[in-house]
Scaffold this active site. Structure first.
Site, PDB file in Angstrom:
ATOM      1  N   HIS A 230       0.753  -1.264   0.031  1.00 43.96           N
ATOM      2  CA  HIS A 230       0.062   0.064  -0.115  1.00 43.96           C
ATOM      3  C   HIS A 230       0.930   1.223   0.052  1.00 43.96           C
ATOM      4  CE1 HIS A 230      -2.843   3.138   1.636  1.00 43.96           C
ATOM      5  NE2 HIS A 230      -3.779   2.515   0.892  1.00 43.96           N
ATOM      6  N   GLU A 270      -4.349  -4.412   8.922  1.00 42.79           N
ATOM      7  CA  GLU A 270      -4.594  -3.408   7.789  1.00 42.79           C
ATOM      8  C   GLU A 270      -3.812  -2.442   8.100  1.00 42.79           C
ATOM      9  OE1 GLU A 270      -8.669  -3.049   6.260  1.00 42.79           O
ATOM     10  OE2 GLU A 270      -9.165  -3.626   8.536  1.00 42.79           O
ATOM     11  N   HIS A 272      -1.394   0.643   6.896  1.00 44.96           N
ATOM     12  CA  HIS A 272      -1.734   1.557   5.751  1.00 44.96           C
ATOM     13  C   HIS A 272      -0.630   2.528   5.567  1.00 44.96           C
ATOM     14  CE1 HIS A 272      -5.915   0.647   4.173  1.00 44.96           C
ATOM     15  NE2 HIS A 272      -6.194   0.429   5.510  1.00 44.96           N
ATOM     16  N   GLU A 286      -5.010   0.189  10.604  1.00 41.71           N
ATOM     17  CA  GLU A 286      -6.594   0.347  10.880  1.00 41.71           C
ATOM     18  C   GLU A 286      -7.206  -0.171  11.934  1.00 41.71           C
ATOM     19  OE1 GLU A 286     -10.188   1.549   7.903  1.00 41.71           O
ATOM     20  OE2 GLU A 286      -8.290   0.797   6.851  1.00 41.71           O
TER      21      GLU A 286
END
Length: 297
Positions: A230, A270, A272, A286
């Protein structure tokens, strides 16, 4: 919150919010603190570099990426409110509205010209915002401009997520596009590397890419093609570091293309955003935490 989870000798996690708040992106501020967005809570938070305490500042809907500005403040995109926000070290906030409505601002970076540059994903435009609040917009070099960064050549470089390309724009608005060799690459993150090139993530293809300022592209497949890389950033160790959103890991790639990775506490954490801070790499999870990854010189 001050819970610390020891994941390994190299990784520690600090809980900073509930899972529903969504720490998304982060950057070190001119005040030495770590600033991060809470995309679902509509807030920007500051982690004190001394005692680690967290102060949360409500701002607006969908604060997404954040970057330090040349004026000693932090600047951020409000993806759902369609604004560019500014927050001073004392927590005072202001916002600016792009020319194009409902543009979906996402990427933001300080340019070499003393202005902030941002992308409008839904409008296929790139914006420039001066410290006085003057906004200028240009057509994007391609579809869905996402992350943006200043390059070593005095231009701004961006990922064109739905164009499978990397774009370049000069401070006078001249645009260039470089198509990627791999279809469905869907690039997202981009950062300048220590080798004079730009490095980017291919979330759709599970690769890390490198592009020279002359436009020469190299792609490095990752061990897990479904890891969905990401964000990417240059680390203090001369390597590039990136988040693997799909696998709950943080990866490292040398300028020669050697890849290693670190597991976080959960595969669904998650990760990021990622940024250097306090001699280490930090990433926003996240799931509600910030992870600190020790870096060897």
């Amino acid at each position: 919150m001050n819970e610390i989870r020891e994941v390994s000798a190299a990784v520690r996690e600090f809980a900073v919010s509930g899972r529903g708040s969504g720490p998304y992106a982060l950057a070190e501020g001119p005040d030495g603190a770590l600033w991060f967005t809470l995309v679902h809570q509509g807030a920007v938070a500051r982690r004190d570099p001394g005692d680690g305490s967290v102060t949360v500042h409500p701002v607006g809907a969908g604060p997404t990426l954040v970057a330090a500005g040349p004026d000693g403040a932090m600047w951020f995109t409000e993806y759902r409110a369609h604004r560019i926000g500014r927050i001073a070290p004392d927590g005072s906030c202001s916002s600016f509205t792009p020319v194009t409505p409902a543009g979906g601002p996402f990427g933001i970076a300080a340019g070499p010209d003393g202005a902030m540059w941002f992308t409008l994903t839904a409008a296929d435009r790139v914006g420039r915002l001066t410290m006085d609040g003057e906004v200028t917009e240009y057509p994007s070099p391609g579809a869905f401009p996402s992350a943006i960064t200043a390059g070593p050549d005095g231009a701004l470089w961006m990922t064109l997520n739905q164009h499978d390309a990397i774009g370049r724009i000069t401070t006078d608005g001249t645009r260039t596009v470089h198509s990627l060799p791999t279809g469905g690459a869907a690039p997202v993150g981009i950062a300048a590397g220590p080798d004079g090139a730009l490095w980017f993530t291919e979330i759709g293809a599970g690769r890390i890419g490198r592009i020279t300022v002359a436009g020469e592209i190299t792609e490095y497949p990752l061990p897990d093609p479904a890891c969905r890389p990401h964000a990417v950033v240059a680390g203090p160790d001369g390597a590039m570091w990136f988040t693997e959103w799909g696998s709950g890991r943080v990866g490292r790639i040398t300028v020669e293309g050697v890849v290693t990775s670190y597991a976080l506490s959960r595969s669904d954490s998650e990760p990021h955003g990622i940024a250097p801070h306090d001699g280490a790499l930090w990433c926003a999870l996240e799931s509600g935490s910030l992870a600190r990854i020790e870096v060897s010189a």
